[in-house]
Design an enzyme around this catalytic site. Structure first.
Site, PDB file in Angstrom:
ATOM      1  N   GLU A  61     -19.305 -16.117 -27.405  1.00 30.86           N
ATOM      2  CA  GLU A  61     -20.359 -16.027 -26.972  1.00 30.86           C
ATOM      3  C   GLU A  61     -20.530 -18.008 -26.809  1.00 30.86           C
ATOM      4  O   GLU A  61     -20.773 -18.370 -26.322  1.00 30.86           O
ATOM      5  CB  GLU A  61     -21.799 -15.755 -27.486  1.00 30.86           C
ATOM      6  CG  GLU A  61     -22.154 -14.564 -27.147  1.00 30.86           C
ATOM      7  CD  GLU A  61     -22.656 -14.807 -25.568  1.00 30.86           C
ATOM      8  OE1 GLU A  61     -22.599 -15.424 -25.050  1.00 30.86           O
ATOM      9  OE2 GLU A  61     -22.323 -12.887 -25.188  1.00 30.86           O
ATOM     10  N   TYR A  70     -30.139 -18.902 -25.728  1.00 26.31           N
ATOM     11  CA  TYR A  70     -29.640 -17.894 -25.723  1.00 26.31           C
ATOM     12  C   TYR A  70     -28.943 -17.341 -27.056  1.00 26.31           C
ATOM     13  O   TYR A  70     -28.373 -15.609 -26.852  1.00 26.31           O
ATOM     14  CB  TYR A  70     -28.845 -17.841 -24.152  1.00 26.31           C
ATOM     15  CG  TYR A  70     -27.810 -17.189 -23.744  1.00 26.31           C
ATOM     16  CD1 TYR A  70     -27.880 -16.221 -23.054  1.00 26.31           C
ATOM     17  CD2 TYR A  70     -26.382 -17.226 -23.928  1.00 26.31           C
ATOM     18  CE1 TYR A  70     -26.386 -15.434 -22.884  1.00 26.31           C
ATOM     19  CE2 TYR A  70     -25.707 -17.008 -23.861  1.00 26.31           C
ATOM     20  CZ  TYR A  70     -25.124 -15.565 -23.121  1.00 26.31           C
ATOM     21  OH  TYR A  70     -24.317 -14.767 -22.500  1.00 26.31           O
ATOM     22  N   ASP A  75     -28.823 -15.656 -18.812  1.00 26.20           N
ATOM     23  CA  ASP A  75     -27.170 -16.165 -18.038  1.00 26.20           C
ATOM     24  C   ASP A  75     -27.642 -16.914 -16.823  1.00 26.20           C
ATOM     25  O   ASP A  75     -28.075 -16.313 -16.165  1.00 26.20           O
ATOM     26  CB  ASP A  75     -25.987 -16.457 -18.842  1.00 26.20           C
ATOM     27  CG  ASP A  75     -25.546 -14.681 -18.058  1.00 26.20           C
ATOM     28  OD1 ASP A  75     -26.404 -14.227 -16.926  1.00 26.20           O
ATOM     29  OD2 ASP A  75     -24.268 -14.273 -18.356  1.00 26.20           O
TER      30      ASP A  75
END
Length: 378
Positions: A70, A153, A171
């Site tokens: 990520e 996020y 996203d």
């Protein structure tokens, strides 16, 4: 191969029969039900992912692998990250290994991936997890957000994908899918709140990570920015934009502002061994902590006497230019090359390195290439 925690016995999610799985799936709202069914059959094969079939067999994602992917995927494409991710995982197979690594090694391995603050935060986060959490990532959004370099996020993505928490992950791909699904005509970024509200209505309690990855895959392969393949979309019958034939209008984005131009100069000083002088850039700021050529600041206009920024008095020759586009501006660097004078001593933050061995950010690779003498000057 994806990094997983295998579990040969009953998992913490239980091992319901196929009949029970079918009955529970039927209770899902139409959109998540259709999306998860599609994801089970069409999930992308990614090195950091545990496939749906493997998850059903008891495999669980390694939170370290999810976190690493990520962070690397922020502002970077899957195609770029995949091979580099494998290199990172081979060199540092767990969070304790990365925490024990020198920061310079992590920065060097990151060279070319851009957004270099991520690399510094990657190392800082690894140290925090190793020293404060015993080498284990926390499993809630709130605790994850307290770690260096992990924002809203990323915390949601790790919580959902690694721990199957019900965390709303949004996203760019998911924004596009949801804005088309509900024909949200509010321009981004103002539309983010409405997108989150819609997702709150349909996000499932179970298989949260698979649902998030399914939405991502749908946006990447079917609900593409241009020429979406709506006839293959598992939720097209529920999509307002598809029904109206207005898929191309979403998401609504504000007009792009022209990027400003900045200029500067860099100096490639070469010694008798063919090594080039590099210096470590300040920790804060663009390309922070990375190696680069000495040079001027990057401004709207070139400085009156750029040679004040040269690392030594030398017979400097302009050998070319290096151009690069960052997120917020275009950069043009005049590149000068020269031989190191006798008696020259480098500063403490400088080092001699063979140009081909230096781990450099992209713009500095371009500058070094422009500094290399052509055959006619060699």
């Amino acid at each position: 191969m994806a990094c997983v925690h295998s579990n040969t016995g009953a998992s913490r999610y239980g091992t319901p029969s196929t009949q029970n799985v079918t009955r529970k799936a039927a209770k899902l709202p139409p959109i998540p039900q259709a999306l998860l069914r599609w994801y089970d059959a069409n999930a992308r094969d990614l090195p950091w992912r545990v496939a749906p079939k493997a998850r059903k067999a008891g495999a669980r994602p390694d939170p370290y692998a999810v976190w690493l992917s990520e962070i690397m995927l922020q502002q970077t494409t899957v195609a770029t990250v995949a091979p580099r991710y494998r290199e990172f995982l081979t060199r540092w197979p767990d969070v304790k290994a990365m925490a024990a690594a020198p920061l310079d090694d992590v920065l060097g391995e990151w060279a070319g991936l851009g957004y270099y603050a991520r690399a510094r935060n990657l190392h800082k986060c690894a140290v925090t997890v190793a020293e404060t959490h015993g080498g284990f990532f926390p499993d809630t959004e709130e605790a994850l957000r307290a770690l260096p370099g992990i924002g809203a996020y990323t915390a949601a993505a790790i919580a959902a994908i690694a721990f199957d928490r019900r965390a709303i992950v949004i996203d760019g791909n998911i924004e596009r899918v949801v804005s088309r699904l509900y024909a949200i005509d509010t321009p981004l970024p103002a539309a983010k709140a409405e997108i989150r509200e819609k997702l709150e209505e349909i996000w499932p309690q179970k298989r949260s990570g698979d649902f998030a990855q399914g939405l991502m895959d749908l946006g990447a392969s079917i609900c593409r920015p241009k020429a979406p393949i709506c006839l293959l979309c598992p939720v097209s019958s529920r999509c307002k934009a598809f029904k109206a034939g207005t898929q191309g209008n979403f998401p609504v984005k504000p007009a792009k502002k022209a990027k400003p131009n900045r200029v500067g100069a860099v100096f490639a000083l070469v010694n008798a061994k063919g090594e080039m002088l590099f210096e470590r850039r300040p920790e804060k700021g663009l390309l922070g902590g990375m190696l680069g050529l000495p040079g001027t600041e990057w401004k709207e206009r070139i400085e009156a006497d750029v040679f004040n920024a040269a690392p030594a008095q030398a017979d400097w020759e302009k050998t070319g230019e290096a151009t690069h586009t960052f997120t917020h501006f275009h950069l043009t660097l005049d590149v000068y090359a020269g031989a190191a004078p006798k008696g020259f001593r480098r500063a403490s933050d400088q080092q001699w390195i063979k140009p081909e061995e230096a781990r450099l950010p992209t713009v500095m690779k371009k500058a070094v290439g422009a500094a290399t003498p052509s055959p006619s000057r060699a």
